[in-house]
Design an enzyme around this catalytic site. Structure first.
Site, PDB file in Angstrom:
ATOM      1  N   ASP A  93      25.007   9.649 -35.088  1.00 37.10           N
ATOM      2  CA  ASP A  93      23.418   9.813 -34.164  1.00 37.10           C
ATOM      3  C   ASP A  93      23.204  11.725 -33.883  1.00 37.10           C
ATOM      4  OD1 ASP A  93      23.456   7.143 -34.214  1.00 37.10           O
ATOM      5  OD2 ASP A  93      23.757   6.937 -32.251  1.00 37.10           O
ATOM      6  N   TYR A 149      28.581  -2.851 -27.690  1.00 41.34           N
ATOM      7  CA  TYR A 149      28.897  -2.263 -28.958  1.00 41.34           C
ATOM      8  C   TYR A 149      30.197  -1.795 -28.494  1.00 41.34           C
ATOM      9  CZ  TYR A 149      28.850   1.755 -30.978  1.00 41.34           C
ATOM     10  OH  TYR A 149      28.976   2.863 -31.676  1.00 41.34           O
ATOM     11  N   ASP A 183      30.676   4.409 -38.218  1.00 44.13           N
ATOM     12  CA  ASP A 183      31.290   5.941 -37.139  1.00 44.13           C
ATOM     13  C   ASP A 183      32.657   5.225 -37.078  1.00 44.13           C
ATOM     14  OD1 ASP A 183      29.882   4.652 -35.652  1.00 44.13           O
ATOM     15  OD2 ASP A 183      29.204   7.030 -35.562  1.00 44.13           O
TER      16      ASP A 183
HETATM   17  C1  GLA Z   1      24.456   3.868 -32.481  1.00 45.73           C
HETATM   18  C2  GLA Z   1      26.293   4.245 -32.406  1.00 45.73           C
HETATM   19  C3  GLA Z   1      27.021   5.192 -33.444  1.00 45.73           C
HETATM   20  C4  GLA Z   1      26.917   3.769 -34.629  1.00 45.73           C
HETATM   21  C5  GLA Z   1      25.523   2.786 -34.852  1.00 45.73           C
HETATM   22  C6  GLA Z   1      26.314   1.733 -35.450  1.00 45.73           C
HETATM   23  O1  GLA Z   1      23.746   4.213 -32.522  1.00 45.73           O
HETATM   24  O2  GLA Z   1      25.666   5.316 -31.096  1.00 45.73           O
HETATM   25  O3  GLA Z   1      27.703   5.896 -33.175  1.00 45.73           O
HETATM   26  O4  GLA Z   1      28.024   3.476 -34.695  1.00 45.73           O
HETATM   27  O5  GLA Z   1      25.313   2.526 -33.518  1.00 45.73           O
HETATM   28  O6  GLA Z   1      26.620   1.932 -36.681  1.00 45.73           O
END
Ligand code: GLA
Length: 387
Positions: A174, A224, A36
């Site tokens: 999300d 992340y 995303d």
């Molecule tokens: C977390 C982030 C999302 C996405 C996922 C991985 O949930 O909040 O934006 O990047 O990780 O797909």
């Protein structure tokens, strides 16, 4: 549930005045992971579990918030002026971040409020409990202060808040899934354009089973952000030759033909994951539309392998759950879901096999990891709303 949270609110904050109740779900992503923020596609759905918020505006600028999930913290007080994230504010950083965001964007939020929250999404499980709190607060502010925006816009404000108030550089998946969910449908979303389509999930003789590793994400947020930077570095190198705005614009063939532009080996496999995962997501939705659920499951499995080997966001807990799942009969597909580094897996399991799936995967996990996983057979629910 509404009656229960309402009664709890009245007991804590009194029964008078205009008290309103809202709900925002959690989400599970079926396929399209770490795409995303790379301008690719995702395929999440909203759950029927989520966060309830009961709210009444105040006449002053104070906020008084209580979470039934963190009773030990009691009522947390703050003020809508001069908001800034802090360690002491704990979970209230999520709702307060939304107040701050609405004000930043020019909406007139001129009163504080009393708010009670209750969530039945397991915390830190990777089912978007934080996005759910952000979006439920956004829906509440929009309604209480008559801001006149829609859920899509609220999801963008939720992402803005997470990025700029809480310091996690997440993509839009999300908040979008939580705000825009539709019962029995997953959302095929192009994160580059925000164009989306609902796709019915008709799993006649199977169900979605979530396995929660109970491993908290811990350092997950910094990892992340690191993954995101690695993809951005890879993109910048590709852009020296290619006129693309995101990795999501590349087909696997185009990537293979140009991948040597990426100088660092690690960044190259990170970008590879983003490109191939986007293609898998597009293919998975096609397979689903053609009722080829076996192919959908196979793509889920391939997604996990790529997240394990190329993107390196799984870890022993998620790998144990998924690899044990692949060995069970009646499993159509299984993969980690969400950011990774802990959290949950998502599997599609035939109805007859669900009990043995839970028993066998649970046993293998406990033996290898030393503590138990939790299993949830879930339904796909509606997006955020006043209830
Ligand atoms: C977390 C982030 C999302 C996405 C996922 C991985 O949930 O909040 O934006 O990047 O990780 O797909």
């Amino acid at each position: 549930m509404k009656d229960k949270v309402l009664a709890e609110f009245k007991a804590r904050f009194g029964a008078d005045g205009d008290i309103r109740t809202y709900f925002a779900p959690g989400r599970v992503n079926l396929i399209g992971e770490h795409t995303d923020y790379n301008g690719g596609h995702v395929f999440p759905c909203a759950l029927t579990i989520g966060t309830y918020a009961v709210v009444r505006l105040r006449d002053d600028k104070k906020t008084r918030m209580y979470s039934m999930n963190f009773e030990n913290l009691g009522i947390m007080e703050n003020n809508i002026e001069n908001l800034k994230a802090s360690k002491e504010a704990d979970w209230t950083n999520y709702p307060l971040g939304m107040v701050w965001t609405f004000k930043q964007k020019g909406f007139s939020i001129d009163k504080g409020f009393d708010m009670l929250l209750f969530g039945n999404i397991p915390n830190g499980s990777g089912l978007s409990s934080s996005a759910s709190v952000e979006v439920v607060t956004g829906v509440m502010l929009n309604d209480m202060f008559s801001c006149g925006i829609d859920n899509k816009e609220i999801s963008l404000l939720g992402q803005y808040s997470e990025n700029n108030y809480n310091g996690v550089n997440c993509g839009i998946m999300d908040q979008f899934a939580v705000a825009m969910g539709k019962a029995d449908n997953a959302i095929f979303l192009d994160t580059a354009t925000l164009e989306f389509e609902y796709a019915p999930i008709k799993l006649s003789n199977s169900k979605i089973v979530i396995a929660c590793s109970n491993k908290k994400r811990g350092l997950g947020d910094s990892k992340y952000n690191e993954r995101r930077n690695q993809c951005e570095t890879a993109l910048a190198e590709l852009q020296k030759k290619l006129s693309i705005k995101s990795l999501g614009e590349l087909s696997p063939e185009e990537f293979e033909a140009n991948k040597e532009l990426i100088t660092d080996d690690v960044n190259r496999v990170r970008a590879k994951h983003a490109v191939y995962e986007n293609q898998r997501t597009i293919d998975a939705v096609k397979a689903l539309k053609a009722n080829d659920i076996a192919k959908f499951g196979k793509l889920m499995n391939e997604s996990h392998v790529s997240l394990r080997d190329d993107y390196e966001v799984t870890g022993i807990e998620l790998d144990t759950l998924v690899e044990a799942s692949w060995e069970q009969k009646g499993v159509i597909g299984s993969r980690m879901t969400g950011a990774g580094f802990g959290g949950c897996t998502v599997s599609i399991v035939e109805n007859d096999a669900i009990d043995s799936f839970i028993e066998n995967v649970g046993k293998t996990y406990k033996e290898k990891i030393g503590y138990a996983a939790d299993f949830y057979v879930v339904e796909i629910g509606e997006g955020a709303r006043r209830i």
